[in-house]
Design an enzyme around this catalytic site. Structure first.
Site, PDB file in Angstrom:
ATOM      1  CB  CYS A  44      36.851  30.145 112.347  1.00 33.02           C
ATOM      2  SG  CYS A  44      36.420  28.424 112.563  1.00 33.02           S
ATOM      3  CB  CYS A  49      33.971  28.119 115.152  1.00 34.66           C
ATOM      4  SG  CYS A  49      33.590  29.357 113.914  1.00 34.66           S
ATOM      5  CE  LYS A  52      30.868  27.968 119.009  1.00 34.47           C
ATOM      6  NZ  LYS A  52      30.299  28.986 118.151  1.00 34.47           N
ATOM      7  CE1 TYR A 178      24.587  31.320 114.556  1.00 34.36           C
ATOM      8  CE2 TYR A 178      23.691  33.429 113.881  1.00 34.36           C
ATOM      9  CZ  TYR A 178      23.894  32.081 113.648  1.00 34.36           C
ATOM     10  OH  TYR A 178      23.411  31.506 112.505  1.00 34.36           O
ATOM     11  CB  ILE A 179      28.694  36.290 120.011  1.00 37.28           C
ATOM     12  CG1 ILE A 179      29.293  35.903 118.648  1.00 37.28           C
ATOM     13  CG2 ILE A 179      29.781  36.462 121.056  1.00 37.28           C
ATOM     14  CD1 ILE A 179      30.278  36.905 118.079  1.00 37.28           C
ATOM     15  CD  GLU A 182      27.590  30.156 119.774  1.00 34.68           C
ATOM     16  OE1 GLU A 182      27.196  29.341 118.923  1.00 34.68           O
ATOM     17  OE2 GLU A 182      28.669  30.789 119.647  1.00 34.68           O
ATOM     18  CG  HIS A 436      12.902   3.289 119.266  1.00 37.48           C
ATOM     19  ND1 HIS A 436      12.230   4.433 119.652  1.00 37.48           N
ATOM     20  CD2 HIS A 436      12.691   2.360 120.240  1.00 37.48           C
ATOM     21  CE1 HIS A 436      11.621   4.194 120.801  1.00 37.48           C
ATOM     22  NE2 HIS A 436      11.884   2.958 121.170  1.00 37.48           N
ATOM     23  CD  GLU A 441      12.453   7.208 117.803  1.00 30.35           C
ATOM     24  OE1 GLU A 441      11.937   6.320 117.114  1.00 30.35           O
ATOM     25  OE2 GLU A 441      12.841   7.030 118.981  1.00 30.35           O
TER      26      GLU A 441
END
Ligand code: NDP
Length: 458
Positions: A44, A49, A52, A178-179, A182, A436, A441
């Site tokens: 990580c 993480c 990245k 994922y990797i 990304e 808002h 929202e």
């Protein structure tokens, strides 16, 4: 305990799970040692993480320079400086390595350097020195798998991407997880020409179909050339470039080929056999709900168990183990509603079940989908669109899936994850006032469910 070779808890691996367990156990008064071969912080912090996300921020600047024009800032994008980004990342990662060390030292954990091997359920060898412990915790993480095609060794893994000697003008990414997604997004954003080869017919298997399809379109709009149903057959070096031959005979030139086809548990050479620790088919350590292995004094958490490969999950598992060994033993981890984000451009984040999973699990469901161009992009000139999706179980009215593709999706979904774990129903969402003007929202203003297409019976 007698001396510096006997401990209450001996932790192997100083990544996210190992460091958390070591610190918390020591704070409970246990005598703890942790051993690590590499840098503190594990995947990580060093090659996952953290770097990245830093590189993802870097890549977003390219869009920001473009988008500034519409807001009255006619700036020209300056040349990107890869060397500076690498150097600054390295400084920050070293700082984090030191923070991890300080945390362990501060908690009076004995920090050992070297390669550990289990001798038994209570004994560990670290480069020739023997240690004994009441309990052992294996938190050695995982490693990227390599490509099993001719020339596969010419491809790099995500570990190498942060420190490439030269910025790759042409990058080929293998994988659709994922990797891969990304890295494709980040290097495209930084200016590389990126081709992503995906063997299946979609990105991000396991994520909601509609959401993954939407992301593929958005990544494509930003210039990632995603080729579904495409396999790499071989890789060759040709002078300073690589030649990727695809299953259909087509060839692609690349400066770098990234293999992002999954990760495997780091269990080899640990002596797990000698300690009686059973492994699964993929080489992962098998554990029960208390993270106890088949050897009663040996525990394992995080990627080495190959269950949910996410840092916050490893941290949570480590806390359960420490509570079991040195606390009340009441904690258990609930794996439902674990939120996660994929730091693609745009970001994707999700919590709960996909539409398909929810139908299988809860029967009838309603889905609510909103797609729009965010307010920012009415002036920025960007054609990026946002997607929000809710999946609601009909019987209970509970919101069981919440998915988003759009800017800062992870930041938004984290908050909604709390509500969903608390059992929020669609009625609760509907009665919540929006902020808002925000994209978030929309999650509390979607009223009309998507009408399902009925199968046609002849
Ligand atoms: P994933 O399991 O997410 O994806 C692997 C991809 O590689 C899939 O698209 C798979 O295709 C493909 N693949 C597998 N074998 C081959 C092959 N032989 N040839 C071609 N393609 C192949 O793994 P990653 O490496 O991307 O990430 C590992 C884990 O790390 C993730 O599961 C995640 O838990 C974690 N992670 C989390 C992040 C986050 O939270 N933001 C970021 C990065 C990693 P198919 O679908 O067809 O099997």
């Amino acid at each position: 305990m007698a001396d510096d070779t006997e401990f209450d808890l001996f932790v192997i691996g100083a990544g996210s799970g190992g460091v958390r367990a070591a610190r918390l156990a020591a704070q409970q008064g246990a005598k703890v040692a942790v051993v690590e071969t590499g840098k503190l912080g594990g995947t990580c912090v060093n090659v996952g993480c953290i770097p990245k996300k830093l590189y993802s921020y870097a890549a977003h600047y390219a869009e920001a320079f473009e988008e500034a024009h519409g807001f009255g800032w006619p700036v020209q994008a300056p040349a990107f400086d890869w060397e500076r980004l690498k150097a600054n990342r390295a400084i920050e990662i070293s700082r984090l390595n030191e923070v991890y060390e300080a945390v362990l030292v501060g908690a009076r954990v004995t920090m050992l350097r070297g390669r550990a091997r289990l001798i038994s359920g209570h004994e560990v060898d670290v480069d020739g020195q023997r240690f004994r412990a009441r309990h052992l915790l294996v938190a050695t993480g995982g490693h990227p798998v390599t490509l099993e095609v001719p020339g596969g060794e010419l491809a790099v893994s995500s570990d190498a991407m942060f420190d490439l000697p030269r910025f790759p003008a042409r990058l080929v990414v293998i994988g659709g997880g994922y990797i891969a997604c990304e890295m494709a997004s980040i290097f495209r954003g930084l200016g590389a020409q990126v081709t992503q080869l995906v063997r299946g017919d979609r990105l991000l298997r396991g994520f909601d179909d509609e959401v993954a399809g939407f992301l593929a379109v958005e990544m494509g709009k930003k210039g990632v050339d995603i080729r579904l149903g495409t396999r790499l057959q071989r890789l060759d070096r040709d002078g300073g470039r690589l030649l990727a031959t695809l299953h259909d005979g087509h060839r692609l030139e690349a400066d770098v080929v990234l293999c992002a086809t999954g990760r495997r548990a780091n269990t080899r050479g640990l002596g797990l056999d000698d300690a009686g620790v059973a492994l699964g088919d993929r080489g992962e350590i098998l554990v029960d709900e208390d993270y106890r292995t088949s050897a009663p004094s040996v525990f394992a958490v995080g990627d080495v168990t190959d269950r949910v490969q996410l840092t916050p999950v490893a941290l949570a598992e480590a806390m359960v183990v420490v509570d079991r060994l040195f606390g009340t033993g009441e904690r258990r981890l609930d794996y439902d509603f674990i939120p996660s984000a994929v730091f693609t451009h745009p970001n994707l984040a999700t919590v709960g079940w996909t539409e398909a999973e929810a139908r299988e699990r809860f029967g009838a469901v309603r889905t609510f989908v909103s797609q729009f161009r965010s307010l920012k992009h009415t002036l920025s000139g960007s054609t990026e669109r946002t997607l929000l999706k809710l999946v609601v179980a009909d019987a209970s009215d509970r919101v069981v899936g919440l998915h988003m593709v759009g800017a800062e999706a992870g930041e938004m979904v984290q908050g909604f994850a709390v509500a969903m774990r608390a059992g929020a129903t669609k009625a609760v969402f509907d009665s919540t006032i929006g902020i808002h003007p925000t994209a978030a929202e929309e999650f509390v203003t979607m009223r009309e469910p998507v009408v399902q297409k009925q199968p046609i019976h002849r």
